[in-house]
Enzyme design. Structure first.
Site, PDB file in Angstrom:
ATOM      1  N   SER A 210     106.748 -15.530-105.483  1.00 52.20           N
ATOM      2  CA  SER A 210     107.184 -16.349-106.610  1.00 52.20           C
ATOM      3  C   SER A 210     108.213 -17.377-106.144  1.00 52.20           C
ATOM      4  CB  SER A 210     107.705 -15.461-107.738  1.00 52.20           C
ATOM      5  OG  SER A 210     107.834 -16.182-108.942  1.00 52.20           O
ATOM      6  N   GLU A 328      98.380 -13.271-113.339  1.00 50.47           N
ATOM      7  CA  GLU A 328      99.733 -13.823-113.180  1.00 50.47           C
ATOM      8  C   GLU A 328     100.450 -14.052-114.517  1.00 50.47           C
ATOM      9  OE1 GLU A 328     101.357 -14.381-110.423  1.00 50.47           O
ATOM     10  OE2 GLU A 328      99.942 -14.732-108.789  1.00 50.47           O
ATOM     11  N   HIS A 422     101.908 -10.813-112.628  1.00 56.20           N
ATOM     12  CA  HIS A 422     102.759 -11.495-111.647  1.00 56.20           C
ATOM     13  C   HIS A 422     103.675 -10.491-110.952  1.00 56.20           C
ATOM     14  CE1 HIS A 422     104.926 -14.908-109.976  1.00 56.20           C
ATOM     15  NE2 HIS A 422     106.074 -14.438-110.426  1.00 56.20           N
TER      16      HIS A 422
END
Length: 541
Positions: A210, A328, A422
């Site tokens: 990320s 995600e 995610h």
């Protein structure tokens, strides 16, 4: 690597001669860590001078050698950040925080000799997170013969503020990017010191997820980081528009203008007033005042937009492993718009926004299932397009690149509607099922889960060692090629080709047109949130 039995003999020999295998004496200064089985663990090691007082919003300064023996048994405090709400699946209980937070941690096999280094950068939107999180425990990766390093870096307003007065006091005339400069200084510390822990400074893999993966792209693009690492891993990276330091671009204010606006919102009329504010208070108030931390294109630390750096082949020429998760946006729903009233309203809105690309958009993201199409639209505009762009651009440089798609779920994720959400790959990469946050869907210790984690640990650690991912008794991971080869992680790894056909081409065309027009960014403003797409130009054919 020395066999475990020989390693045990070495430990006993060291103890018999009065040596403490958990004590090391690198150039930075002597450290006392802990011996945990066959692992030496060192925590809370400062890698730069404290960025406090007048040093707030200045580049990090290399740590001076300390005298005596520094205790390295406990993690250092996290960098200041807003306290997350405990309803968030990523949130943890409150942890100690400080502005004096530039520390790193090391997990090293007791028998390590010139072992490859795995350098981990945590995520958290450049606003939150810490290397002390249990999910990032490096022991399982270190068991595969790596020396694992995890770092803190300045976050939020303390790490990424640009301001005209800060630029004026800089010898280079720039400001912002302090968190990135911290990461670079930590890599320099590793180069100078990691040999004392059994690591090989010439074999460093930078890895992150990320915002950590965004940082990996910044490092690959920054001239200041060149030569400090030899391989890269980017999990769920996003190659979005970056503000320029002094000039507004792509509909964004300049980074300095954002800093000036923040000062006005906080009634801090100058830099001295901002520096006088308490760090914790400043970190809490800045997001509420609209400040978002990003890198700044300053012509020095970051020379140009990431898309331009990678188009020009100016990025680090290192083997790359990159990928994203199928779900995600299931845990990041604020990044996606709500579905419209019906399918007809959806199609009408898409045709208004995407013009000549509307038919292709609706083929990829049809109205038949609005929620799934909207989630996939944002996923692909941010993470899917980026992962494919990264491996394509590295392949064009002639260096190996490997693409993955994490599409694994288990009972707790399925019941919560969070399939492959995610960051859900992280406990599998680190082997830390018990280290997840309290609201994280609990991972069962079934053979499917443990075997998948063992495979991912094997692929990641072998890539860090050789630049080519492999795992015992698992499918070969094909290098990305003209057929779009990739590895899918479902209940088990399997090789495949042509991931989400047409997705990359659509998002690349959208980015190209927006870049050519120069009036809007390319990020999560996709689908129903997209501005009207500019017309095709010669450079975007």
């Amino acid at each position: 690597m020395i066999p475990r039995a020989a390693s045990t003999c070495l430990l006993f020999a060291a103890l018999a001669h009065g040596a403490d295998p958990a004590t090391v004496n690198p150039p930075a200064g002597k450290l006392q860590g802990r011996l945990e089985g066959q692992m030496r663990v060192f925590k809370g090691i400062p890698y730069a001078m404290p960025p406090v007082g007048p040093a707030r919003w200045k580049p990090p300064v290399a740590i001076r050698r300390w005298t005596g023996v520094r205790n390295a048994a406990e993690f250092g405090p996290a960098c200041h950040q807003p306290q997350a709400k405990l309803s968030n699946i990523y949130a943890r209980d409150a942890m100690p925080m400080s502005e004096d937070c530039l520390t790193l941690n090391i997990w090293a096999p007791a028998n390590a000799r010139r072992a490859p280094v795995f350098f981990w950068i945590h995520g958290g939107s450049l606003t939150g997170g810490s290397s002390r999180e249990e999910m990032y425990n490096g022991a399982r990766l270190a068991e595969r013969g790596l020396v694992v390093v995890s770092i803190n870096y300045r976050l939020g307003v303390l790490g990424w503020l640009a301001h005209p007065e800060l630029s004026a006091e800089s010898a280079d005339g720039v400001s912002g990017n302090y968190g990135l400069l911290d990461q670079i200084e930590a890599l320099r510390w590793v180069r100078r010191n990691i040999g004392a822990f059994g690591g090989d400074a010439a074999s460093v893999t930078v890895a992150g997820e990320s915002a950590g993966a965004l940082s990996i792209m910044y490092l690959m693009a920054s001239p200041a980081a060149q030569g400090l690492f030899s391989k890269a891993i980017a999990e769920s990276a996003y190659m979005i528009t970056t503000p320029e330091l002094k000039t507004g671009c792509f509909g964004l204010p300049s980074a300095e203008e954002s800093g000036t606006r923040l000062g006005a919102a906080l009634h801090a009329t100058n830099l001295a007033a901002l520096r006088a504010m308490d760090g914790a208070e400043l970190s809490a108030k800045a997001p509420a005042a609209g400040f978002g931390p990003w890198g700044a294109i300053d012509g020095h630390v970051l020379k140009r937009q990431l898309v331009d750096v990678f188009d020009r082949g100016e990025q680090a020429r290192v083997p790359l492993l990159a990928g994203f998760n199928s779900g995600e946006i299931r845990s990041l729903r604020s990044l996606a718009p709500q579905p419209p009233a019906d399918a007809a309203a959806y199609e009408r809105a898409i045709r208004e926004r995407y013009a000549d690309l509307a038919n292709e958009f609706l083929r990829l993201y049809p109205a038949i299932n609005l929620e799934e199409s909207i989630l996939a639209t944002t996923r692909d505009a941010l993470y899917g397009w980026t992962a494919q762009r990264l491996v394509r651009k590295q392949t064009a440089l002639g260096v190996p690149a490997f693409l993955y798609f994490f599409d694994h779920g288990y009972p707790a994720t399925e019941s919560a509607g969070l399939h492959a959400f995610h960051a859900s790959e992280l406990p599998f990469v680190f082997g830390t099922f018990e280290g997840t946050p309290q609201n994280w869907p609990k991972i069962p210790s079934t053979p499917v889960e443990t075997h998948l984690s063992d495979a991912m640990i094997g692929y990641w650690s072998t890539f860090a060692r050789t630049g080519r991912p492999a795992a015992a008794k698992q499918p070969g991971w094909p290098q990305f090629n003209a057929m779009g080869a990739y590895l899918a992680f479902t209940d088990a790894p399997h090789a495949a080709e042509h991931l989400l056909p047409g997705m990359y081409e659509l998002n690349e065309q959208v980015m190209c047109r927006r870049r050519a027009e120069g009036l809007s960014p390319w990020n999560w403003n996709a689908g129903l949130w997209s501005p009207k797409l500019p017309a095709q130009t010669a450079e975007c054919k």
